[in-house]
Design a protein around this motif. Sequence first.
Motif, PDB file in Angstrom:
ATOM      1  N   PHE A 172       0.844  -1.204   0.000  1.00 44.77           N
ATOM      2  CA  PHE A 172       0.000   0.000   0.000  1.00 44.77           C
ATOM      3  C   PHE A 172       0.878   1.253   0.000  1.00 44.77           C
ATOM      4  CE2 PHE A 172      -2.486   3.249   2.329  1.00 44.77           C
ATOM      5  CZ  PHE A 172      -3.520   3.382   1.425  1.00 44.77           C
ATOM      6  N   TRP A 173       1.907   1.232   0.826  1.00 39.39           N
ATOM      7  CA  TRP A 173       2.842   2.350   0.895  1.00 39.39           C
ATOM      8  C   TRP A 173       3.504   2.584  -0.465  1.00 39.39           C
ATOM      9  CZ3 TRP A 173       8.036   2.760  -0.074  1.00 39.39           C
ATOM     10  CH2 TRP A 173       8.648   3.948   0.327  1.00 39.39           C
ATOM     11  N   PHE A 174       3.956   1.495  -1.078  1.00 36.36           N
ATOM     12  CA  PHE A 174       4.619   1.558  -2.384  1.00 36.36           C
ATOM     13  C   PHE A 174       3.677   2.166  -3.435  1.00 36.36           C
ATOM     14  CE2 PHE A 174       5.968  -0.320  -6.428  1.00 36.36           C
ATOM     15  CZ  PHE A 174       7.315  -0.034  -6.419  1.00 36.36           C
ATOM     16  N   GLY A 175       2.419   1.703  -3.402  1.00 31.59           N
ATOM     17  CA  GLY A 175       1.428   2.209  -4.358  1.00 31.59           C
ATOM     18  C   GLY A 175       1.175   3.695  -4.192  1.00 31.59           C
ATOM     19  N   GLN A 176       1.138   4.160  -2.950  1.00 35.64           N
ATOM     20  CA  GLN A 176       0.846   5.582  -2.691  1.00 35.64           C
ATOM     21  C   GLN A 176       2.066   6.468  -2.942  1.00 35.64           C
ATOM     22  OE1 GLN A 176      -2.549   5.052  -2.665  1.00 35.64           O
ATOM     23  NE2 GLN A 176      -2.441   6.980  -1.579  1.00 35.64           N
ATOM     24  N   ARG A 177       3.206   6.004  -2.424  1.00 30.28           N
ATOM     25  CA  ARG A 177       4.381   6.881  -2.457  1.00 30.28           C
ATOM     26  C   ARG A 177       5.214   6.751  -3.724  1.00 30.28           C
ATOM     27  NH1 ARG A 177       5.276   8.933   2.778  1.00 30.28           N
ATOM     28  NH2 ARG A 177       3.156   9.216   3.529  1.00 30.28           N
ATOM     29  N   VAL A 178       5.382   5.537  -4.222  1.00 32.40           N
ATOM     30  CA  VAL A 178       6.276   5.333  -5.376  1.00 32.40           C
ATOM     31  C   VAL A 178       5.483   5.360  -6.688  1.00 32.40           C
ATOM     32  CG1 VAL A 178       8.013   3.813  -6.432  1.00 32.40           C
ATOM     33  CG2 VAL A 178       7.854   4.000  -3.935  1.00 32.40           C
ATOM     34  N   LEU A 179       4.436   4.521  -6.759  1.00 35.68           N
ATOM     35  CA  LEU A 179       3.644   4.494  -8.002  1.00 35.68           C
ATOM     36  C   LEU A 179       2.704   5.697  -8.091  1.00 35.68           C
ATOM     37  CD1 LEU A 179       2.710   0.709  -8.369  1.00 35.68           C
ATOM     38  CD2 LEU A 179       4.458   1.963  -9.589  1.00 35.68           C
ATOM     39  N   LYS A 180       2.442   6.314  -6.949  1.00 32.72           N
ATOM     40  CA  LYS A 180       1.524   7.472  -6.871  1.00 32.72           C
ATOM     41  C   LYS A 180       0.190   7.159  -7.553  1.00 32.72           C
ATOM     42  CE  LYS A 180       5.193  10.911  -6.443  1.00 32.72           C
ATOM     43  NZ  LYS A 180       5.261  10.740  -4.992  1.00 32.72           N
ATOM     44  N   SER A 232      -6.083   6.318  -6.997  1.00 33.17           N
ATOM     45  CA  SER A 232      -7.121   5.938  -6.034  1.00 33.17           C
ATOM     46  C   SER A 232      -6.534   5.132  -4.879  1.00 33.17           C
ATOM     47  CB  SER A 232      -8.187   5.096  -6.738  1.00 33.17           C
ATOM     48  OG  SER A 232      -8.998   4.479  -5.796  1.00 33.17           O
ATOM     49  N   PRO A 233      -6.534   5.690  -3.659  1.00 36.62           N
ATOM     50  CA  PRO A 233      -6.010   4.918  -2.519  1.00 36.62           C
ATOM     51  C   PRO A 233      -6.851   3.678  -2.227  1.00 36.62           C
ATOM     52  CG  PRO A 233      -6.941   7.007  -1.789  1.00 36.62           C
ATOM     53  CD  PRO A 233      -6.940   7.039  -3.272  1.00 36.62           C
ATOM     54  N   SER A 234      -8.160   3.760  -2.512  1.00 34.59           N
ATOM     55  CA  SER A 234      -8.994   2.582  -2.217  1.00 34.59           C
ATOM     56  C   SER A 234      -8.670   1.424  -3.172  1.00 34.59           C
ATOM     57  CB  SER A 234     -10.476   2.935  -2.272  1.00 34.59           C
ATOM     58  OG  SER A 234     -10.780   3.600  -3.458  1.00 34.59           O
ATOM     59  N   LEU A 235      -8.393   1.734  -4.448  1.00 35.82           N
ATOM     60  CA  LEU A 235      -7.995   0.666  -5.385  1.00 35.82           C
ATOM     61  C   LEU A 235      -6.663   0.075  -4.935  1.00 35.82           C
ATOM     62  CD1 LEU A 235      -8.303  -0.961  -7.982  1.00 35.82           C
ATOM     63  CD2 LEU A 235      -7.210   0.900  -9.230  1.00 35.82           C
ATOM     64  N   ASN A 236      -5.750   0.962  -4.512  1.00 34.80           N
ATOM     65  CA  ASN A 236      -4.453   0.521  -4.005  1.00 34.80           C
ATOM     66  C   ASN A 236      -4.652  -0.451  -2.835  1.00 34.80           C
ATOM     67  OD1 ASN A 236      -1.888   0.266  -3.053  1.00 34.80           O
ATOM     68  ND2 ASN A 236      -1.555   2.450  -2.646  1.00 34.80           N
ATOM     69  N   MET A 237      -5.545  -0.065  -1.905  1.00 36.94           N
ATOM     70  CA  MET A 237      -5.765  -0.901  -0.722  1.00 36.94           C
ATOM     71  C   MET A 237      -6.400  -2.254  -1.096  1.00 36.94           C
ATOM     72  SD  MET A 237      -5.560  -1.616   2.368  1.00 36.94           S
ATOM     73  CE  MET A 237      -4.979  -0.194   3.294  1.00 36.94           C
ATOM     74  N   LEU A 248       1.433  -2.767  -9.604  1.00 42.65           N
ATOM     75  CA  LEU A 248       1.351  -2.872  -8.147  1.00 42.65           C
ATOM     76  C   LEU A 248       1.134  -4.330  -7.732  1.00 42.65           C
ATOM     77  CD1 LEU A 248       1.016  -1.300  -5.373  1.00 42.65           C
ATOM     78  CD2 LEU A 248      -1.435  -1.579  -5.734  1.00 42.65           C
ATOM     79  N   TYR A 249       0.200  -5.007  -8.417  1.00 44.05           N
ATOM     80  CA  TYR A 249      -0.088  -6.400  -8.068  1.00 44.05           C
ATOM     81  C   TYR A 249       1.145  -7.271  -8.294  1.00 44.05           C
ATOM     82  CZ  TYR A 249      -2.383 -10.875  -7.660  1.00 44.05           C
ATOM     83  OH  TYR A 249      -2.714 -12.132  -7.240  1.00 44.05           O
ATOM     84  N   VAL A 250       1.771  -7.108  -9.467  1.00 47.56           N
ATOM     85  CA  VAL A 250       2.919  -7.971  -9.810  1.00 47.56           C
ATOM     86  C   VAL A 250       4.076  -7.748  -8.831  1.00 47.56           C
ATOM     87  CG1 VAL A 250       4.669  -8.444 -11.578  1.00 47.56           C
ATOM     88  CG2 VAL A 250       2.289  -8.144 -12.241  1.00 47.56           C
ATOM     89  N   LEU A 251       4.402  -6.489  -8.575  1.00 50.50           N
ATOM     90  CA  LEU A 251       5.520  -6.212  -7.661  1.00 50.50           C
ATOM     91  C   LEU A 251       5.179  -6.665  -6.235  1.00 50.50           C
ATOM     92  CD1 LEU A 251       6.690  -2.708  -8.930  1.00 50.50           C
ATOM     93  CD2 LEU A 251       7.770  -4.920  -9.327  1.00 50.50           C
ATOM     94  N   GLY A 252       3.917  -6.406  -5.827  1.00 47.80           N
ATOM     95  CA  GLY A 252       3.493  -6.827  -4.489  1.00 47.80           C
ATOM     96  C   GLY A 252       3.533  -8.344  -4.348  1.00 47.80           C
ATOM     97  N   GLN A 253       3.080  -9.038  -5.372  1.00 48.80           N
ATOM     98  CA  GLN A 253       3.088 -10.508  -5.325  1.00 48.80           C
ATOM     99  C   GLN A 253       4.522 -11.045  -5.293  1.00 48.80           C
ATOM    100  OE1 GLN A 253       1.581 -13.185  -4.232  1.00 48.80           O
ATOM    101  NE2 GLN A 253      -0.202 -12.939  -5.565  1.00 48.80           N
ATOM    102  N   ALA A 254       5.397 -10.397  -6.079  1.00 52.82           N
ATOM    103  CA  ALA A 254       6.812 -10.817  -6.081  1.00 52.82           C
ATOM    104  C   ALA A 254       7.408 -10.627  -4.686  1.00 52.82           C
ATOM    105  CB  ALA A 254       7.587 -10.012  -7.117  1.00 52.82           C
ATOM    106  N   TRP A 255       7.116  -9.492  -4.077  1.00 54.38           N
ATOM    107  CA  TRP A 255       7.587  -9.173  -2.722  1.00 54.38           C
ATOM    108  C   TRP A 255       7.033 -10.202  -1.736  1.00 54.38           C
ATOM    109  CZ3 TRP A 255      10.877  -7.511   0.461  1.00 54.38           C
ATOM    110  CH2 TRP A 255      10.597  -6.864   1.647  1.00 54.38           C
ATOM    111  N   SER A 256       5.743 -10.508  -1.885  1.00 59.03           N
ATOM    112  CA  SER A 256       5.097 -11.490  -1.011  1.00 59.03           C
ATOM    113  C   SER A 256       5.757 -12.866  -1.172  1.00 59.03           C
ATOM    114  CB  SER A 256       3.607 -11.572  -1.367  1.00 59.03           C
ATOM    115  OG  SER A 256       3.019 -12.680  -0.752  1.00 59.03           O
ATOM    116  N   MET A 257       6.090 -13.225  -2.416  1.00 57.96           N
ATOM    117  CA  MET A 257       6.697 -14.545  -2.650  1.00 57.96           C
ATOM    118  C   MET A 257       8.080 -14.634  -2.020  1.00 57.96           C
ATOM    119  SD  MET A 257       5.414 -15.316  -6.526  1.00 57.96           S
ATOM    120  CE  MET A 257       5.745 -17.057  -6.619  1.00 57.96           C
ATOM    121  N   ILE A 258       8.825 -13.543  -2.101  1.00 57.09           N
ATOM    122  CA  ILE A 258      10.177 -13.551  -1.517  1.00 57.09           C
ATOM    123  C   ILE A 258      10.087 -13.677   0.012  1.00 57.09           C
ATOM    124  CG2 ILE A 258      12.246 -12.142  -1.125  1.00 57.09           C
ATOM    125  CD1 ILE A 258      11.701 -10.935  -3.962  1.00 57.09           C
ATOM    126  N   LEU A 259       9.260 -12.820   0.617  1.00 58.81           N
ATOM    127  CA  LEU A 259       9.145 -12.841   2.092  1.00 58.81           C
ATOM    128  C   LEU A 259       8.565 -14.180   2.582  1.00 58.81           C
ATOM    129  CD1 LEU A 259       7.827  -9.352   3.257  1.00 58.81           C
ATOM    130  CD2 LEU A 259      10.152 -10.260   3.324  1.00 58.81           C
TER     131      LEU A 259
END
Lengths: 495, 56
Positions: free
Chosen positions: A216-224, A227-232, A461-472
């Motif tokens: 969520f932070w990445f979507g708001q701050r980096v991808l800008k 819509s914050p609700s779509l991001n969430m 956002l989804y792809v990067l978030g999923q990649a991050w999720s897979m690594i963690l």
Amino acid sequence: MAQWLRKAFPHEDWLVILLGALVLATCASLVRWDSEPTPSRNLAGKPTPKPAVVNYAKGTIAKLEKWASNPLRAFVSGDQAKKPYQHFPALVLTWSVLGILLVPVGLWKGIRPIEYWTGFLVLTLLGTLAFVMASQEVIKQYNYEYVLWALLLGLLISNTVGVPQSIRPMLIGDTLIKLGLVLLGAEVLFNKLVALGPPGIFTSWIVTPVVLISTFWFGQRVLKMDSPSLNMVISADMSVCGVSAAIATGAACKAKREEISYAIGISLLFTSLMMVVQPQFVLWSGMDKNVGAAWMGGTIDSTGAVAAAGAVLGKDAETIASTVKMIQNVLIGVIAFAVAAYWSMAYGGNDNAEENVCLDPGEPAYWTMAYGGNDNQQKIGLGEIWKRFPKFVLGFLAASLAFSFLLPAMGVPSGAIETITKDTVTPLRSWLFCLAFVAFGLETNFRELGKYLKEGKPLLLYVLGQAWSMILSLAMAYWMFGVLYADKVKEILAK
Amino acid sequence: MRWLKLMAGCAVLGFVWLWILPQVAQYRRVREHLELLDRRNINAGAMYYTEVEEHR
């Protein structure tokens, strides 16, 4: 009748739990055993007293035979002395049991009888074909399970001729998976759950909030993102459990209906890919299957897809993957609550409020659960958490407790419990999963999902978030299931 | 056209399951392996999954 059922079971999960309990009670009541022990000998030649157990339901749920070049051999027993095609009566009986068992679900969902039986016939025919495909000797040798072929057959139809409207109401994959998971509870004895609990909690309860917040932070701050609700919603459905998380957090942050649909679309697209590719990656890489299963449980969005992916790796892997996923599912309510609280503080609870309407009632209970009818006023409290709690998990736990403690306490011998689960519950659950995956395949249209690939930032956002999720998740799964609890988990699963 | 695609898909599945896979099963090494599993009543799944019982 339908109204009465909806009144008696305001949430679909309660009906699923009742049906699961009925199945388990029926299976258990069809087993008899002698109180006088019948002596037998173990491998060392020592006599071991073992009560004689008879399961009257054994063989009634169809299990197909291995075949080489003639698929009809799948219906013939390996024992040549017996009649050919002897599995047909069991097959008809299995279809009848499933057809009758699911009638209350059809009534609850308001499916018309003609649609119910037409849809059911299509699901069972395709499901049977999937079992036949999985029984081919070369396929069987490499253990490519029926779920893959069930999905493939569904996808083939939905992406060529499409699915007729008359069958669509019966595409109840989620319900079938929930019922299957309640039955799985009987197979997963509680000591295994307790053993899998701590590493499962670490794998899903630590990684999930971290991924959600950081995405969520990445979507708001980096991808800008605009819509914050779509991001969430995207962050939640990717990090927690797909569709239900998207709906629950969508309600919490008052997302627009098209934002929720969009997030669900991306989730479905990637879930259908990940549940096929991820287990193959685990096999190809030679990764420890317990670690791989926990990894899949923590990353694949939907519970059903996790069960299917786990099944490709074997029974233990299926147990671990499903358990980790269900532990993660418990977070839905907590996360929706936290998001609602955050939203009312950060955005004053007004974001998109006028757009907050019920979506198409493909899953009426979910919409009602998520939006509380058409009430736009966000309520935050313990009641909200309970409302959003995936209640079928309670059925899974209750089944596990009953088969671990209640039945032994009632004097049911272990041999009887074994035959109940092995000879009736497991085959029936396999059929439910099989039909569910036919339904999932029939519901997935790549052409419709393909449009999501054209969008920019949300997809990224989804792809990067999923990649991050897979690594963690991989790191945590390895640490928990491969290092800290590795021996304990293996020891318990071996029992 | 859509029906043609479906028929093509079914034809591919039929070809793989009714011709290619039976041919693969006839390869000497594959055949020997499958026969060995049958002769010893070994559950093929046990080769991949440690929790599966070795014998059927």
